[in-house]
Design a protein around this motif. Structure first.
Motif, PDB file in Angstrom:
ATOM      1  N   UNK A   1      65.659  82.772  34.530  1.00  0.00           N
ATOM      2  CA  UNK A   1      64.677  82.024  35.330  1.00  0.00           C
ATOM      3  C   UNK A   1      64.969  80.524  35.303  1.00  0.00           C
ATOM      4  N   UNK A   2      65.436  80.039  34.181  1.00  0.00           N
ATOM      5  CA  UNK A   2      65.752  78.612  34.092  1.00  0.00           C
ATOM      6  C   UNK A   2      66.858  78.269  35.081  1.00  0.00           C
ATOM      7  N   UNK A   3      67.957  78.984  35.015  1.00  0.00           N
ATOM      8  CA  UNK A   3      69.084  78.721  35.917  1.00  0.00           C
ATOM      9  C   UNK A   3      68.681  78.918  37.371  1.00  0.00           C
ATOM     10  N   UNK A   4      67.935  79.975  37.658  1.00  0.00           N
ATOM     11  CA  UNK A   4      67.516  80.254  39.030  1.00  0.00           C
ATOM     12  C   UNK A   4      66.689  79.093  39.584  1.00  0.00           C
ATOM     13  N   UNK A   5      65.757  78.598  38.805  1.00  0.00           N
ATOM     14  CA  UNK A   5      64.894  77.533  39.304  1.00  0.00           C
ATOM     15  C   UNK A   5      65.585  76.177  39.327  1.00  0.00           C
ATOM     16  N   UNK A   6      66.506  75.939  38.416  1.00  0.00           N
ATOM     17  CA  UNK A   6      67.324  74.722  38.502  1.00  0.00           C
ATOM     18  C   UNK A   6      68.185  74.783  39.762  1.00  0.00           C
ATOM     19  N   UNK A   7      68.776  75.935  40.033  1.00  0.00           N
ATOM     20  CA  UNK A   7      69.577  76.095  41.247  1.00  0.00           C
ATOM     21  C   UNK A   7      68.729  75.915  42.504  1.00  0.00           C
ATOM     22  N   UNK A   8      67.529  76.447  42.491  1.00  0.00           N
ATOM     23  CA  UNK A   8      66.644  76.269  43.639  1.00  0.00           C
ATOM     24  C   UNK A   8      66.377  74.784  43.891  1.00  0.00           C
ATOM     25  N   UNK A   9      66.074  74.058  42.813  1.00  0.00           N
ATOM     26  CA  UNK A   9      65.813  72.626  42.975  1.00  0.00           C
ATOM     27  C   UNK A   9      67.072  71.877  43.396  1.00  0.00           C
ATOM     28  N   UNK A  10      68.221  72.292  42.870  1.00  0.00           N
ATOM     29  CA  UNK A  10      69.482  71.670  43.269  1.00  0.00           C
ATOM     30  C   UNK A  10      69.780  71.891  44.740  1.00  0.00           C
ATOM     31  N   UNK A  11      69.564  73.106  45.212  1.00  0.00           N
ATOM     32  CA  UNK A  11      69.781  73.395  46.632  1.00  0.00           C
ATOM     33  C   UNK A  11      68.755  72.666  47.498  1.00  0.00           C
TER      34      UNK A  11
END
Length: 139
Positions: free
Chosen positions: A79-89
């Motif tokens: 979940x951490x990586x997924x949400x960091x990626x979401x914010x990055x995108x």
């Protein structure tokens, strides 16, 4: 007193993560930010509004993210990586005033702070791939 952009992104990540982890209401997010993240109610409301902007774009963001997760699905990554990626995108596609290199660097920093170095390497690889594709289409 205004908070730094760095702190704003950290609070934004924590609110996005909290929303993804549990379906929490806006009032709870504001209370969480004020009490645990030590920000003012005004700042918490600004971050909550940004959360709403990001969430409105999640179908497009997740579609782009899924396209770049070569050997993984959204359900397989933390979940951490997924949400960091979401914010990055979100930063790459919707925050045009933020240079892409800064957006990627901030995503890596947030992932290191709240996740792991290995997760940050994964985030870097995915966001770098997205950025290279954006540059290719821009030329």
């Amino acid at each position: 007193m205004a908070i730094s952009k760095k702190k704003f992104r950290e609070v934004l990540f924590q609110m996005i993560y909290a929303r993804d982890h549990n379906a929490v209401c806006d009032d709870f997010l504001i209370l969480l930010a004020v009490q645990t993240m030590k920000v003012s109610k005004k700042t918490a409301r600004l971050v909550r509004d940004k959360v709403a902007e990001v969430e409105a774009c999640l179908p497009q963001i997740d579609a782009k993210l899924t396209k770049h997760l070569e050997h993984y699905s959204l359900e397989e990554i933390s979940r951490i990586e997924k949400n960091v990626l979401r914010l990055g995108l979100y930063a790459l596609f919707y925050e045009t005033d933020l240079p892409p290199e800064v957006a990627i660097a901030e995503a890596i920093r947030v992932c290191c702070k709240f996740g792991s170095v290995e997760g940050a390497k994964f985030v870097n690889a995915v966001l770098d791939g997205v950025y290279k594709e954006l540059e290719k289409h821009a030329s």
